[in-house]
Design a protein around this motif. Sequence first.
Motif, PDB file in Angstrom:
ATOM      1  N   ASN A  36      -1.849   9.776  -9.231  1.00  0.00           N
ATOM      2  CA  ASN A  36      -0.755   9.817  -8.264  1.00  0.00           C
ATOM      3  C   ASN A  36       0.554   9.309  -8.869  1.00  0.00           C
ATOM      4  O   ASN A  36       1.182   8.390  -8.369  1.00  0.00           O
ATOM      5  CB  ASN A  36      -1.117   9.015  -7.012  1.00  0.00           C
ATOM      6  CG  ASN A  36      -0.245   9.376  -5.828  1.00  0.00           C
ATOM      7  OD1 ASN A  36       0.422  10.402  -5.830  1.00  0.00           O
ATOM      8  ND2 ASN A  36      -0.241   8.538  -4.819  1.00  0.00           N
ATOM      9  N   ASN A  37       0.960   9.956  -9.961  1.00  0.00           N
ATOM     10  CA  ASN A  37       2.266   9.746 -10.562  1.00  0.00           C
ATOM     11  C   ASN A  37       2.905  11.108 -10.783  1.00  0.00           C
ATOM     12  O   ASN A  37       2.564  12.068 -10.095  1.00  0.00           O
ATOM     13  CB  ASN A  37       2.129   8.956 -11.872  1.00  0.00           C
ATOM     14  CG  ASN A  37       1.971   7.461 -11.635  1.00  0.00           C
ATOM     15  OD1 ASN A  37       2.937   6.749 -11.399  1.00  0.00           O
ATOM     16  ND2 ASN A  37       0.725   6.978 -11.689  1.00  0.00           N
ATOM     17  N   ARG A  50      -1.777   3.541 -11.120  1.00  0.00           N
ATOM     18  CA  ARG A  50      -1.863   4.558 -10.086  1.00  0.00           C
ATOM     19  C   ARG A  50      -0.879   4.289  -8.950  1.00  0.00           C
ATOM     20  O   ARG A  50      -0.439   3.163  -8.738  1.00  0.00           O
ATOM     21  CB  ARG A  50      -3.294   4.630  -9.522  1.00  0.00           C
ATOM     22  CG  ARG A  50      -3.713   3.421  -8.730  1.00  0.00           C
ATOM     23  CD  ARG A  50      -5.182   3.478  -8.353  1.00  0.00           C
ATOM     24  NE  ARG A  50      -5.614   2.263  -7.670  1.00  0.00           N
ATOM     25  CZ  ARG A  50      -5.759   2.154  -6.363  1.00  0.00           C
ATOM     26  NH1 ARG A  50      -5.538   3.203  -5.586  1.00  0.00           N
ATOM     27  NH2 ARG A  50      -6.134   1.015  -5.817  1.00  0.00           N
ATOM     28  N   HIS A  51      -0.559   5.342  -8.212  1.00  0.00           N
ATOM     29  CA  HIS A  51       0.314   5.266  -7.038  1.00  0.00           C
ATOM     30  C   HIS A  51       1.686   4.679  -7.366  1.00  0.00           C
ATOM     31  O   HIS A  51       2.139   3.710  -6.760  1.00  0.00           O
ATOM     32  CB  HIS A  51      -0.357   4.448  -5.918  1.00  0.00           C
ATOM     33  CG  HIS A  51      -1.659   5.002  -5.448  1.00  0.00           C
ATOM     34  ND1 HIS A  51      -1.936   6.347  -5.404  1.00  0.00           N
ATOM     35  CD2 HIS A  51      -2.794   4.394  -5.012  1.00  0.00           C
ATOM     36  CE1 HIS A  51      -3.157   6.540  -4.952  1.00  0.00           C
ATOM     37  NE2 HIS A  51      -3.710   5.380  -4.719  1.00  0.00           N
ATOM     38  N   ASN A  52       2.330   5.263  -8.364  1.00  0.00           N
ATOM     39  CA  ASN A  52       3.711   4.945  -8.687  1.00  0.00           C
ATOM     40  C   ASN A  52       4.452   6.252  -8.922  1.00  0.00           C
ATOM     41  O   ASN A  52       3.998   7.316  -8.482  1.00  0.00           O
ATOM     42  CB  ASN A  52       3.777   4.032  -9.919  1.00  0.00           C
ATOM     43  CG  ASN A  52       3.393   2.593  -9.606  1.00  0.00           C
ATOM     44  OD1 ASN A  52       4.119   1.873  -8.931  1.00  0.00           O
ATOM     45  ND2 ASN A  52       2.229   2.173 -10.095  1.00  0.00           N
ATOM     46  N   SER A  53       5.585   6.176  -9.618  1.00  0.00           N
ATOM     47  CA  SER A  53       6.354   7.389  -9.927  1.00  0.00           C
ATOM     48  C   SER A  53       6.689   7.447 -11.409  1.00  0.00           C
ATOM     49  O   SER A  53       7.816   7.796 -11.796  1.00  0.00           O
ATOM     50  CB  SER A  53       7.643   7.422  -9.089  1.00  0.00           C
ATOM     51  OG  SER A  53       7.353   7.494  -7.707  1.00  0.00           O
ATOM     52  N   ASN A 100      -6.444   4.635 -15.360  1.00  0.00           N
ATOM     53  CA  ASN A 100      -6.098   5.250 -14.083  1.00  0.00           C
ATOM     54  C   ASN A 100      -4.595   5.484 -14.024  1.00  0.00           C
ATOM     55  O   ASN A 100      -3.817   4.563 -13.825  1.00  0.00           O
ATOM     56  CB  ASN A 100      -6.552   4.367 -12.922  1.00  0.00           C
ATOM     57  CG  ASN A 100      -6.460   5.085 -11.585  1.00  0.00           C
ATOM     58  OD1 ASN A 100      -5.784   6.105 -11.457  1.00  0.00           O
ATOM     59  ND2 ASN A 100      -7.132   4.564 -10.579  1.00  0.00           N
ATOM     60  N   SER A 151      -0.650  -1.042 -10.252  1.00  0.00           N
ATOM     61  CA  SER A 151      -0.877  -0.025  -9.233  1.00  0.00           C
ATOM     62  C   SER A 151      -0.119  -0.331  -7.952  1.00  0.00           C
ATOM     63  O   SER A 151       0.070  -1.493  -7.576  1.00  0.00           O
ATOM     64  CB  SER A 151      -2.373   0.094  -8.932  1.00  0.00           C
ATOM     65  OG  SER A 151      -2.888  -1.109  -8.424  1.00  0.00           O
ATOM     66  N   SER A 152       0.335   0.746  -7.293  1.00  0.00           N
ATOM     67  CA  SER A 152       0.944   0.680  -5.956  1.00  0.00           C
ATOM     68  C   SER A 152       2.127  -0.277  -5.886  1.00  0.00           C
ATOM     69  O   SER A 152       2.294  -1.015  -4.922  1.00  0.00           O
ATOM     70  CB  SER A 152      -0.115   0.295  -4.910  1.00  0.00           C
ATOM     71  OG  SER A 152      -1.195   1.195  -4.929  1.00  0.00           O
ATOM     72  N   SER A 161      -3.531  14.018  -9.314  1.00  0.00           N
ATOM     73  CA  SER A 161      -2.243  14.087  -8.615  1.00  0.00           C
ATOM     74  C   SER A 161      -1.065  13.768  -9.530  1.00  0.00           C
ATOM     75  O   SER A 161      -0.271  12.864  -9.293  1.00  0.00           O
ATOM     76  CB  SER A 161      -2.237  13.156  -7.383  1.00  0.00           C
ATOM     77  OG  SER A 161      -3.192  13.571  -6.438  1.00  0.00           O
ATOM     78  N   ASN A 162      -0.951  14.553 -10.602  1.00  0.00           N
ATOM     79  CA  ASN A 162       0.204  14.527 -11.481  1.00  0.00           C
ATOM     80  C   ASN A 162       0.688  15.953 -11.670  1.00  0.00           C
ATOM     81  O   ASN A 162       0.398  16.827 -10.846  1.00  0.00           O
ATOM     82  CB  ASN A 162      -0.162  13.869 -12.816  1.00  0.00           C
ATOM     83  CG  ASN A 162      -0.158  12.355 -12.743  1.00  0.00           C
ATOM     84  OD1 ASN A 162       0.891  11.718 -12.794  1.00  0.00           O
ATOM     85  ND2 ASN A 162      -1.346  11.757 -12.622  1.00  0.00           N
ATOM     86  N   ASP A 212       5.329   0.984  -6.447  1.00  0.00           N
ATOM     87  CA  ASP A 212       6.484   1.854  -6.215  1.00  0.00           C
ATOM     88  C   ASP A 212       7.450   1.870  -7.399  1.00  0.00           C
ATOM     89  O   ASP A 212       8.666   1.988  -7.234  1.00  0.00           O
ATOM     90  CB  ASP A 212       7.236   1.439  -4.938  1.00  0.00           C
ATOM     91  CG  ASP A 212       6.392   1.592  -3.698  1.00  0.00           C
ATOM     92  OD1 ASP A 212       5.609   2.548  -3.633  1.00  0.00           O
ATOM     93  OD2 ASP A 212       6.499   0.743  -2.786  1.00  0.00           O
TER      94      ASP A 212
END
Length: 776
Positions: free
Chosen positions: A132-133, A107-110, A129, A83-84, A156-157, A86
């Motif tokens: 946010n990808n 989570r929280h990557n791309s 989880n 997670s997180s 958040s996808n 980047d």
Amino acid sequence: MAKTCFLLPLMFLLLFVTFRATLSVNSPGITTDQSALLVLKSRITHDPHDFLTTNWSSSTSVCNWIGVTCGSIHNRVIVLNLSSMDLTGTIPSQLGNLSFLTSFNIRHNSFHGSIPTEFIKLHRLKYLNFGNNSFSGEIPALFGYFPELQILLLYSNNFTGVIPSALSNLSKLERLSLFNNSIKGPIPSSIFNISSLQVIILGSNNLIGYLYSNVFDYLPGLFYLDLKNCQLSGKIPMSLFKCNELEYLHLGYNNLEGTVPLEISNLTSLKYFNIRGNNFSGQIPSSICNLSFLEVLFLFKNSLDGKIPRCIGNLSSSLLLVDLHKNNFHGKIPENFVEGCSLRSLRINNNQVEGSLPRSLGNCKDLKLFDVGKNKLNDTFPNWLGNLVQLQVLILRLNRFYGQIQVDSSNVIVSFPRLRIIDISHNNFSGCLPMNFFKNLHNMREWYGNKVKPEYMKEVVPDGMVYDVQDLSFTAKGLEIEFEELSTLWTIIDFSKNQFSGEIPQTFGELRSLIVLNLSHNCLTGHIPSSLGDLSELESLDLSSNQLHERIPTELKNLGFLEVLNLSHNNLMGLIPQGRQFYTFTDDSYKGNLGLCGLPLSKICDSDEETPSKFDRDDDELNWKFSILMGQELVRWLVFNRSSLVDPSFGLEFEAISPLRSTSSSPSKSPLFGFIHGYYRLTLFYDLVFRSRMTRNWPDEASKSGAHRVHPGQHHVQKGVDFSSVMYDAKRSTPSSTVSGINPRFKSFLFLHMRSAIISSRTCHACDYLFNYCKH
């Protein structure tokens, strides 16, 4: 003999442990796990912090890799937490071989692409989880076949399709979050049969349909429900009020209707209640008074009516945020705000509330935002609010307030030290503008430059949740603007459309962080104070429709950020100042002043007036103008070479450095400062032009209502967009001679003139030409 009997079992035990450890290290299982993760590493296309590049190596044990945890029994990978970091990349099918995996968190990557079907083999998963990808495609039904899964977070996808009904097979599921995707269709009713569910977050999707009356019958442990920003219809199901553990309820921005049920009082643990932006009608039930733990009450943008329950004042020891704006409430504001009142924000604007402001609001020592605009309140100015040292935003506009503003030191210990926005326009206030009042606006007197990081006004409640201040409306730059979010650096004084008389106090010039000043439509007399030229951050100045006379002070030329100037309908006379921002203003800024002359008016000054030459011959002024042109030409070169340096905040950082202003005998005309000023102002112009041309920042509903919405970054303290990418296609198809063939001074005049015209919604005769120029 006894010793031998003891040693033999011990030796066998040691041999067994050694053999098992050796077998584990070299077991096919851990090798499979390592291979799968190395494939994942190969699919990572961007690892800016080199987390995996430098750490995930076949020369070290996979159990020692960052983000990897192995179990103590089987020595297999059981936790993968990236997670997180980047990271950018895709998920390979080989991760389905991590058969002992119980927790998977990226989570929280791309990450992007779809979810491999091989994931169905991860039957031990308890925690998943992927929030946010940028995953796309439909949510795989295979997620419904993880028998041990307790937490599923896919928020958040870019998932599409419908919610798979197979998710109802997850008998141990406790938390489900599909928030902020593009999922459509109805919510499968079977989802609500998972009795273990405690958290359901499905908001900000394209869900439709009704919530049936018995839909919450089997969720006794539900404490968090978020179905906001969907297209749900019907009424609030009565079964919801059986969920006695519910603490958070967000049904905002749907098409729900009916009344707020009396049974709301059954939710005795409720802390957050949000039904904003629906079609609810009727009164707020008095049973809401039983919600003794309520912290946030958002009922705005409905059709509720009746009186505001008196118990709202009694609940003020727990209530933090109350927003009732844009309803049809009438009667008086409750008068019983208790000692120890915890309110931080109270908004009752756009209703039919009448009477006076309750003095008990003085008990709310933490109040930061107070908005009662557009009601029928009839009272004098609330000097006693000056005791609220945290108050930042005070809006009394469009009411029936009257009388003089007097700061009575015997009643007010501290007078609005943190106030940065005050709007009392459209009332019947009278008398002179209170000099002492403005002296006490300490927050506006400070000039922060680049010492304060721009951020948005928000509130953090005890459970850690953050609520942004949204949908505040002001008149700024000649427009009625609705701010989706409010920057903490915005400072506004709007005393327009009252009956104020006398002169404008010189003390206004000490409010160095002021951005908008509107004193229009009053009965002000005397001259325009030259001290207004010290308001270095001022972007909008409106003194129109008063009885001001004498000359326009030349000191106003120092207002380098001034975008809108309205001095119309006064008794001003003499030469209009020339140069700098005054080149951008049209005759609309001066109409109704018969004694004014000089550009942009057609009236020529008499021979006894001091008439400047076409361009000021003062060396500093020439240096200033030349430097501005150089800065603007740099911007154009950067745009046409696709540079990301076309960003207003870049110029702002330099412009805020005061030593640059002292490199000339006239600091404000420093060539270096002029260069940065020209760079910065034109980046703002590009910011405005392309924002106005790209409809994502100007929603249709704003244009329908006649109000403009300002999005984050709309004003000078926020970062712009990369306009070079927008201009790139035009650049490739247009010869450079087309651009360079235009007179530089004429180009600069057009850019500045057009930018000012767009902001103030004035007619610009060069618009067509300029937009064609922008295309090339």
